[in-house]
Design an enzyme around this catalytic site. Sequence first.
Site, PDB file in Angstrom:
ATOM      1  N   VAL A   1       0.763  -1.220   0.029  1.00  0.00           N
ATOM      2  CA  VAL A   1       0.055  -0.151  -0.111  1.00  0.00           C
ATOM      3  C   VAL A   1       0.800   1.270   0.004  1.00  0.00           C
ATOM      4  CG1 VAL A   1      -1.715  -1.169   1.241  1.00  0.00           C
ATOM      5  CG2 VAL A   1      -0.174   0.076   2.597  1.00  0.00           C
ATOM      6  N   ARG A   2       2.301   1.067   0.008  1.00  0.00           N
ATOM      7  CA  ARG A   2       3.023   2.230  -0.072  1.00  0.00           C
ATOM      8  C   ARG A   2       2.883   3.122  -1.368  1.00  0.00           C
ATOM      9  NH1 ARG A   2       8.316   2.101  -0.325  1.00  0.00           N
ATOM     10  NH2 ARG A   2       8.355   0.283  -1.090  1.00  0.00           N
ATOM     11  N   THR A   3       2.498   2.426  -2.409  1.00  0.00           N
ATOM     12  CA  THR A   3       2.811   2.917  -3.858  1.00  0.00           C
ATOM     13  C   THR A   3       1.326   2.577  -4.551  1.00  0.00           C
ATOM     14  OG1 THR A   3       3.205   1.482  -5.212  1.00  0.00           O
ATOM     15  CG2 THR A   3       5.065   2.576  -3.962  1.00  0.00           C
TER      16      THR A   3
ATOM     17  N   ASP B   1       7.386  -3.706   5.138  1.00  0.00           N
ATOM     18  CA  ASP B   1       7.853  -3.825   3.727  1.00  0.00           C
ATOM     19  C   ASP B   1       9.238  -3.697   3.809  1.00  0.00           C
ATOM     20  OD1 ASP B   1       7.776  -4.095   1.074  1.00  0.00           O
ATOM     21  OD2 ASP B   1       6.594  -2.507   0.622  1.00  0.00           O
TER      22      ASP B   1
END
Length: 552
Positions: free
Chosen positions: A297-299, A398
């Site tokens: 969900v970081r990008t 992550d």
Amino acid sequence: MKSMVELKCDVLVIGGGAAGSRAAYEAKRRHPELNVTLVVAGKYGLSGSTNLIASESLGINAPFNYMGDGDSPEVYLQDMLETGGGLSDPVLCRVIAEEACARIEELMALGLQFDSRDGRPVQRKLSGCTKARSLTCGGSTGREIVAVLKKANAAIGVNVLENARILDLVQDDNGRVCGAVGLVGEEPLHVSAGAVVLATGGAGRAFRKNVNPPTVEGDGWAMAYRAGARLVNMEFFQIGPAVVKPRIKFIIHSHMWRLRPKLTNALGEEFLGRYCPTGVDVGEVVDAKAMSYPFSVRTIAMYLDIAIFKEILEGRGTPDDGIIFDVTHAGEEVLRVKAPITYEFLKNAGVDLARETIELGLVVQNFNGGVLIDADGFTGVEGLYAAGEVTGGVHGSDRPGGNNLIDTQVFGYRAGRKAAEAALCFKEKGTCRHAPKGLPVKIEGVSPQAGEEAILEKSAYLYYRELTVVRRAQGLKKVLEFIDAQKRQAQSQMLINRLLVGEILASAALAREESRGTHYREDFPATGSDWVKRLVVYRGPDGELVVKTEKL
């Protein structure tokens, strides 16, 4: 009833990948007088996830700054902490940042040769890295590392036992780990040891779709948990796009996404746009995927993975659980230049990417969580050490691409040396009981019993559907209900381990009511500032599974 194969050693290393190979090498090098035995699930040099050639390139990180972009141990440390979403142990991350170059230099001294230009190693920039710090040997970096360590282990006298699967640890009356049990071939096996290093990898094969070799099913977590070790960050693991047809184990990342592939479902529909929020461009999502292989969900690349996953689960995927991936517009010349290993690998598998499409699905690849260790690979259970993917704490929600391999070398080095010291102390003092009162598993209860293969298959399907890309409380509870119903009647150690692994993963995922890194809760899509804490899983005093929040 079959008779049991009995072996004795000073240091037992379980797992023949990069972490186990390094741990065995360092244990023997530290104390040459000790008997060090390396147990490998298959054939040494081919067994374990490290030895797969499954991508265009496989990197190992170290801040050498060969590319002159300003990399340093401090920059590297900050990248790890940033990518980890506040859940990476800063002490363990600093160890990696400061020791990575030395461990790789030692590999190069043993004969490892990285991709180079003008006589100097080339470093590449992977996801989660602000600098170019990844060294590669094409797509076979892990296999090459194991190859040089295998040769070095043979030279210094490390014993190797192949085709042996360890399924549980043995403890003496004081709780000290003093060996392990499992199978060698089809024969029951008991190994007595002064110290044990777990290097069994993750649990990809516990899922229906994965890019892992056989036996990588989480046995290391199950046996460490039963022995009293704590596990951390178990809700975070990596799932990403891979080829499902032809039926090979090969992931699709980096340059292949820069070619702007056409993605369609089994109905011939381009579907990605349906999953992108207003204001998010489909092309930008595909471009972002080039620098974000695993779902995170970081990008914004997350929308591509969600789209593929939902199309398949909602019945619009192919019979092989995939979508159509088409780069024929790129042409052969571009493919050979931009993605030569991918192009040749698939051509050898019978598909010419310049003229034909492939089917792409989402597979489980790598785990960020595992057995909680300290800076020396100690698990908190006397006699038990761990290194590599089986461990937790180094990686948070992550991790930077290329960090998994360096983790194997830095902590394989440390765990091997400390295990040798512990074994020597045990040998000299003889204060612990070397022979346990009884083995933890029945000789006849190791392999799956009648009817258990079907349960293993059902668990693999359920874990994949409910524990991978999209998670919801309802699905996670469904997994736990299934496990609760089956574990009462499970007989074999293989099935017992599989169910315990599922219970650990689902319990951690259910407890974290937010989305962070590789953990996406569709019913809790926001990343919460009050969730900057890790979840620790351990066995309670009455044998119950406990999930506890803990601040770093």
